[in-house]
Each structure stands twice: as structure tokens, then as C-alpha cells.
Motif scaffolding. Sequence first.
Motif, PDB file in Angstrom:
ATOM      1  N   ASN A 122       8.645   1.979  -2.750  1.00 13.11           N
ATOM      2  CA  ASN A 122       8.268   3.370  -3.146  1.00 13.11           C
ATOM      3  C   ASN A 122       6.947   3.159  -2.667  1.00 13.11           C
ATOM      4  OD1 ASN A 122      10.637   3.861  -4.329  1.00 13.11           O
ATOM      5  ND2 ASN A 122      10.981   2.721  -5.823  1.00 13.11           N
ATOM      6  N   GLY A 123       6.059   4.418  -3.021  1.00 17.71           N
ATOM      7  CA  GLY A 123       5.325   4.679  -2.341  1.00 17.71           C
ATOM      8  C   GLY A 123       3.949   4.073  -3.737  1.00 17.71           C
ATOM      9  N   GLY A 124       3.070   3.442  -2.834  1.00 19.53           N
ATOM     10  CA  GLY A 124       2.673   2.586  -3.954  1.00 19.53           C
ATOM     11  C   GLY A 124       2.651   1.234  -5.011  1.00 19.53           C
ATOM     12  N   ASP A 125       3.952   1.188  -4.162  1.00 24.48           N
ATOM     13  CA  ASP A 125       4.082  -0.748  -4.793  1.00 24.48           C
ATOM     14  C   ASP A 125       2.760  -1.408  -3.690  1.00 24.48           C
ATOM     15  OD1 ASP A 125       6.850   0.000  -6.017  1.00 24.48           O
ATOM     16  OD2 ASP A 125       7.717   0.401  -4.493  1.00 24.48           O
ATOM     17  N   VAL A 126       3.031  -2.529  -4.556  1.00 31.53           N
ATOM     18  CA  VAL A 126       2.280  -3.619  -4.175  1.00 31.53           C
ATOM     19  C   VAL A 126       2.675  -4.719  -3.617  1.00 31.53           C
ATOM     20  CG1 VAL A 126       0.043  -5.558  -3.971  1.00 31.53           C
ATOM     21  CG2 VAL A 126       0.224  -2.578  -5.059  1.00 31.53           C
ATOM     22  N   ARG A 148       9.603  11.875  10.951  1.00 26.97           N
ATOM     23  CA  ARG A 148       9.817  12.006   9.848  1.00 26.97           C
ATOM     24  C   ARG A 148       8.570  12.046   8.716  1.00 26.97           C
ATOM     25  NH1 ARG A 148      13.322   6.771   8.191  1.00 26.97           N
ATOM     26  NH2 ARG A 148      14.617   8.130   9.310  1.00 26.97           N
ATOM     27  N   GLN A 149       8.143  13.219   8.163  1.00 22.62           N
ATOM     28  CA  GLN A 149       7.347  13.112   7.228  1.00 22.62           C
ATOM     29  C   GLN A 149       7.509  11.666   6.032  1.00 22.62           C
ATOM     30  OE1 GLN A 149       4.812  14.419   7.632  1.00 22.62           O
ATOM     31  NE2 GLN A 149       5.421  15.610   9.479  1.00 22.62           N
ATOM     32  N   ASN A 150       6.621  11.681   5.308  1.00 22.68           N
ATOM     33  CA  ASN A 150       6.947  10.914   4.127  1.00 22.68           C
ATOM     34  C   ASN A 150       7.639   9.891   3.993  1.00 22.68           C
ATOM     35  OD1 ASN A 150       4.886  12.347   2.351  1.00 22.68           O
ATOM     36  ND2 ASN A 150       6.562  13.890   1.889  1.00 22.68           N
ATOM     37  N   ALA A 151       7.381   8.489   4.979  1.00 23.59           N
ATOM     38  CA  ALA A 151       8.104   7.584   5.538  1.00 23.59           C
ATOM     39  C   ALA A 151       7.713   6.676   4.791  1.00 23.59           C
ATOM     40  CB  ALA A 151       8.399   7.646   7.039  1.00 23.59           C
ATOM     41  N   LEU A 152       7.546   4.797   4.856  1.00 20.24           N
ATOM     42  CA  LEU A 152       7.526   4.121   4.508  1.00 20.24           C
ATOM     43  C   LEU A 152       6.901   3.365   5.717  1.00 20.24           C
ATOM     44  CD1 LEU A 152       8.458   3.779   1.117  1.00 20.24           C
ATOM     45  CD2 LEU A 152       5.924   4.108   1.326  1.00 20.24           C
ATOM     46  N   THR A 153       6.428   1.307   5.903  1.00 18.28           N
ATOM     47  CA  THR A 153       6.572   1.716   6.613  1.00 18.28           C
ATOM     48  C   THR A 153       5.746  -0.090   6.300  1.00 18.28           C
ATOM     49  OG1 THR A 153       4.347   1.993   7.491  1.00 18.28           O
ATOM     50  CG2 THR A 153       6.334   2.798   8.894  1.00 18.28           C
ATOM     51  N   VAL A 154       6.625  -0.780   6.976  1.00 17.72           N
ATOM     52  CA  VAL A 154       5.684  -2.489   6.045  1.00 17.72           C
ATOM     53  C   VAL A 154       5.399  -3.431   7.722  1.00 17.72           C
ATOM     54  CG1 VAL A 154       6.970  -2.695   3.973  1.00 17.72           C
ATOM     55  CG2 VAL A 154       7.529  -3.400   5.994  1.00 17.72           C
ATOM     56  N   PRO A 155       4.482  -4.502   6.979  1.00 14.29           N
ATOM     57  CA  PRO A 155       4.332  -5.579   8.334  1.00 14.29           C
ATOM     58  C   PRO A 155       5.467  -5.966   8.285  1.00 14.29           C
ATOM     59  CG  PRO A 155       2.217  -5.095   7.002  1.00 14.29           C
ATOM     60  CD  PRO A 155       3.860  -4.102   6.410  1.00 14.29           C
ATOM     61  N   GLN A 156       5.475  -6.538   9.579  1.00 14.12           N
ATOM     62  CA  GLN A 156       7.001  -7.280   9.889  1.00 14.12           C
ATOM     63  C   GLN A 156       6.621  -8.999   9.587  1.00 14.12           C
ATOM     64  OE1 GLN A 156       7.789  -7.254  14.716  1.00 14.12           O
ATOM     65  NE2 GLN A 156       8.405  -5.083  13.992  1.00 14.12           N
ATOM     66  N   ALA A 203      -3.203 -18.172  -3.227  1.00 18.90           N
ATOM     67  CA  ALA A 203      -4.275 -16.519  -2.859  1.00 18.90           C
ATOM     68  C   ALA A 203      -3.525 -16.230  -1.612  1.00 18.90           C
ATOM     69  CB  ALA A 203      -5.508 -17.457  -2.858  1.00 18.90           C
ATOM     70  N   VAL A 204      -2.693 -14.957  -2.218  1.00 15.71           N
ATOM     71  CA  VAL A 204      -1.588 -14.170  -0.416  1.00 15.71           C
ATOM     72  C   VAL A 204      -2.815 -12.928  -0.417  1.00 15.71           C
ATOM     73  CG1 VAL A 204       0.392 -15.334  -1.864  1.00 15.71           C
ATOM     74  CG2 VAL A 204      -0.360 -13.010  -2.747  1.00 15.71           C
ATOM     75  N   GLY A 205      -2.419 -12.207   0.933  1.00 15.01           N
ATOM     76  CA  GLY A 205      -2.730 -10.867   1.067  1.00 15.01           C
ATOM     77  C   GLY A 205      -1.637 -10.079   0.372  1.00 15.01           C
ATOM     78  N   VAL A 206      -2.417  -8.925   0.169  1.00 14.66           N
ATOM     79  CA  VAL A 206      -1.713  -7.623  -0.399  1.00 14.66           C
ATOM     80  C   VAL A 206      -1.619  -6.273  -0.068  1.00 14.66           C
ATOM     81  CG1 VAL A 206      -0.530  -8.924  -2.306  1.00 14.66           C
ATOM     82  CG2 VAL A 206      -2.040  -7.502  -2.679  1.00 14.66           C
ATOM     83  N   MET A 207      -1.089  -5.986   0.251  1.00 14.31           N
ATOM     84  CA  MET A 207      -1.734  -4.039   1.078  1.00 14.31           C
ATOM     85  C   MET A 207      -0.685  -3.067  -0.269  1.00 14.31           C
ATOM     86  SD  MET A 207       0.413  -3.393   4.334  1.00 14.31           S
ATOM     87  CE  MET A 207       0.467  -1.951   4.512  1.00 14.31           C
ATOM     88  N   THR A 208      -0.875  -2.033  -0.390  1.00 15.36           N
ATOM     89  CA  THR A 208      -0.342  -1.251  -1.523  1.00 15.36           C
ATOM     90  C   THR A 208       0.429  -0.234   0.181  1.00 15.36           C
ATOM     91  OG1 THR A 208      -2.576  -0.991  -3.198  1.00 15.36           O
ATOM     92  CG2 THR A 208      -0.748   1.066  -2.809  1.00 15.36           C
ATOM     93  N   LEU A 209       1.153   0.540  -0.464  1.00 14.11           N
ATOM     94  CA  LEU A 209       2.378   0.897   0.430  1.00 14.11           C
ATOM     95  C   LEU A 209       2.158   2.562   0.160  1.00 14.11           C
ATOM     96  CD1 LEU A 209       5.991  -0.655   0.469  1.00 14.11           C
ATOM     97  CD2 LEU A 209       3.853  -0.872   1.718  1.00 14.11           C
ATOM     98  N   ARG A 210       1.769   3.291   1.342  1.00 13.43           N
ATOM     99  CA  ARG A 210       1.741   4.437   1.209  1.00 13.43           C
ATOM    100  C   ARG A 210       2.458   5.678   2.293  1.00 13.43           C
ATOM    101  NH1 ARG A 210      -0.467   3.825  -2.447  1.00 13.43           N
ATOM    102  NH2 ARG A 210      -2.833   3.645  -2.828  1.00 13.43           N
ATOM    103  N   ALA A 211       2.985   6.651   1.588  1.00 10.07           N
ATOM    104  CA  ALA A 211       3.804   7.078   2.598  1.00 10.07           C
ATOM    105  C   ALA A 211       3.077   8.332   3.828  1.00 10.07           C
ATOM    106  CB  ALA A 211       4.857   8.240   2.099  1.00 10.07           C
ATOM    107  N   HIS A 212       3.486   8.288   5.018  1.00  8.61           N
ATOM    108  CA  HIS A 212       2.983   8.438   6.090  1.00  8.61           C
ATOM    109  C   HIS A 212       3.911   9.168   6.997  1.00  8.61           C
ATOM    110  CE1 HIS A 212       3.316   4.762   7.203  1.00  8.61           C
ATOM    111  NE2 HIS A 212       3.053   4.870   8.660  1.00  8.61           N
TER     112      HIS A 212
END
Length: 393
Positions: free
Chosen positions: A354-358, A303-311, A39-48
Motif C-alpha cells: 500500500n502507499g505509505g509502506d516502508v 494507470r493512475q495511483n500505481a505502486l512500483t518497487v525497485p527490482q 543497517a538497511v536502506g529503506v524507501m517509502t512507497l508513493r502512488a504515482h
Amino acid sequence: MNRSVKLPRARAWLIASTLLASSVSPLHSQEGSEMPPPAVGVMTLRAHAIPVVNELPGRIAATRIAEVRPRVSGILQERVFEQGALVKKDDVLYRIDPRLFRVRVSSAEASLQRAQAIQANARQQLDRQRTLRERNAATGIDYDTAAVNLAQADADVELAQAALEEAKINLEYTEVKAPITGIIGSALVTEGALVTADGTSNLTLIQQVDPVYADFTQSAQDLMALRRAVAHGKLESKAPGEARVDLVFDDGTTYPASGRLLFANASVDPGTGQIMLRAEFPNTNGELLPGMYVRVRIEQAVRQNALTVPQRAVTRNETGQAQVYVIEGDTARLRNVTLGQALGSEWVVESGLNGGDVIIVDGVQKAQPDLKVVPEPWAPPEEAANATTPAAE
């Protein structure tokens, strides 16, 4: 006899083989069964929208600096201030021997009285000549002479009044006062010293440190790249008064109050290729001192529509390439990514996602490329804490 010896040995071998078989059979059964997917914790990327933050070297500077100098010449009688203390505008700092200046005030007052007496006499003479002229008992020359004498007397009175004002001002200057409010430095002269009004040396220095300036530099090339990105629509620029500016100390702590960007120089230093910028910070507690080295963190664009991920979601291979696990269906796929700047506990993603990637955030160490996992929603720690905290009644 030989037969009786062989029977215990055969019985011992039989018991040993039975125990060995019983200990090996569970191991074979475990190897034959398949392990369940982790089991793993996941999140969906959203541009912001994210700020474009740069951290630049800088130093603290006083907003105003005043060199305290004597305005009259004389012998210093007393130093009133305490070195290194906060002084307010018009506080007395030094006292110069005032006796000579009091005498000059008295002399100017006497000169004014004499001029006023002459003025009064000249006015009486003019009135007398006017009366005699109306009766045709005096010549016009006498009348004109009396008028000229009164004009001269009026001018002498004004000169005497000006001299008296000057003498009073010089007497006030025997008390050397603070021109601004700020922190006063060390005393550069002592009692008994002769100071002169036209001297080039100052008595002490006062620096206003609330608020303070933070002067910092940025590469002209980096600044031009930012402006080109704004011009091409990749970034949105912030007005100078809207740009957020923070200070970071050597130990990594951040100054609690934010500042505001005042200006950027219009010229480039030919020796370093740097452009100087200046920000203003409140300094109520006097924590920031002139000359202190700091790091200035400034938000220069958005920067508009940027993607960030937790380190914590980022891993690296043996060559240092950043990688992130992306969930496709229920399978973990390892994907190479290009990272930009760090924003707190997150990385800015330049390419690879990309935005929407899990993506997998929690349990990355349990995932294996191209193997199945059990995705479970993941929330940042602060959001999870807020969700589990009961609302106050």
C-alpha cells in the motif's frame, strides 16, 4: 625414579589445560554477546501515474513504393542510376532510344503548320465573303460555306496542336525518371532490351524509407481488455497521436528516435486473431530497412495511483513467490506481493503493498523475518549521484 618421571608429565598436562582454557574463553564470550541489528536502506512507497507499456512484434515497411515502368515502347540505350543508391524525384533512371520520337515531333510540327496555313486561308475567304455580302455581291450560301471551312480549319489546328503536345510528351518519356525520392533497387532490365509501354513488368523498384512504417500486431483479446479497463476508469486512454512508440532491436538496444501511432485496423485477422497497428518513425540515417524485424514498445494507456518497487527490493522463496521486506517500527516483516510488468529497473505492484509502506531496498540479504533492523533512507543511484555532485559555478 618413578616419581621424577611423573612430575614432568603432570606439569605438561597443567600447561596444556591452561592454554586450552585461554583459547576457549574468548569464544564463549563472543557467543554470549548479541549481534547489533543490521543497517538497511529503506524507501517509502508513493502512488504515482505509470504508463501501460506493451512490447509487440513488428516489421519495418516503406512509406511509399513505386514500380518504375516505361511509358513508351523502345530500346533501352542507357541505365543512369546506381543500384541501391538514394535517388530523388525526377532523377533520370533510364534512357530509351529517342530518335523515332524526335521524328514524330517534327511530323507533328509540320502538320500543325499545314493546319495553321489552311486556317489562315479559310479566315481570308470568310472575310472576303463578308465584304461581298455587305455589298450584296455574294449569296448567303457562299458566306456560310466560308464560315464552315474556317471552323473546320480551327478544329484541325487544335488537333494538330494536341498531336504535337503528345509527341513532345512521348519524347520526354524516353527519359525514364524517378516518380518518388527513395532507395532504388536492382536493375531488372539491361541496355539493349526492348521495353513496351503496356507491359506488366517493371524496370526497377523505389522505396521511400524516410520516414518508415512499423507494422505490428496485438491480440484482439488484449486490446479489448485495455479498452474495457479504460471504460471502467481503471486506466486513462491516450489519443493515437499522443501514444509514445519505441523500437527495440534483436540485441536489446532501443532506436534513438520515438515514433507516433497512426492507426489500428478496424478488423481482426480471422486466421490469427490479431489486430494490425501502424506507427511512423523518422529514418534520417537509413538505419531502418524495409522487412526488418523489430519489437515495438508502445504506451497504450496510463494507470493512475500505481505502486512500483525497485527490482533489487524483491526476493523470491523456494516456490517462486515474490516477497518484499516491510518495516513495521524497527522490525522487518516479510510480505508476499503480486508483481505486474517491469518498467526499467522497477516492478509494478499489483497487490500486497500500500502507499505509505516502508520497504527495504538496500541490504535485503542482511534482513531476517521478524528481526530488528536499523532503517536508513535510500535514494536511487542517479539521485544520489546528483546530490553528491557539486553545482557548477
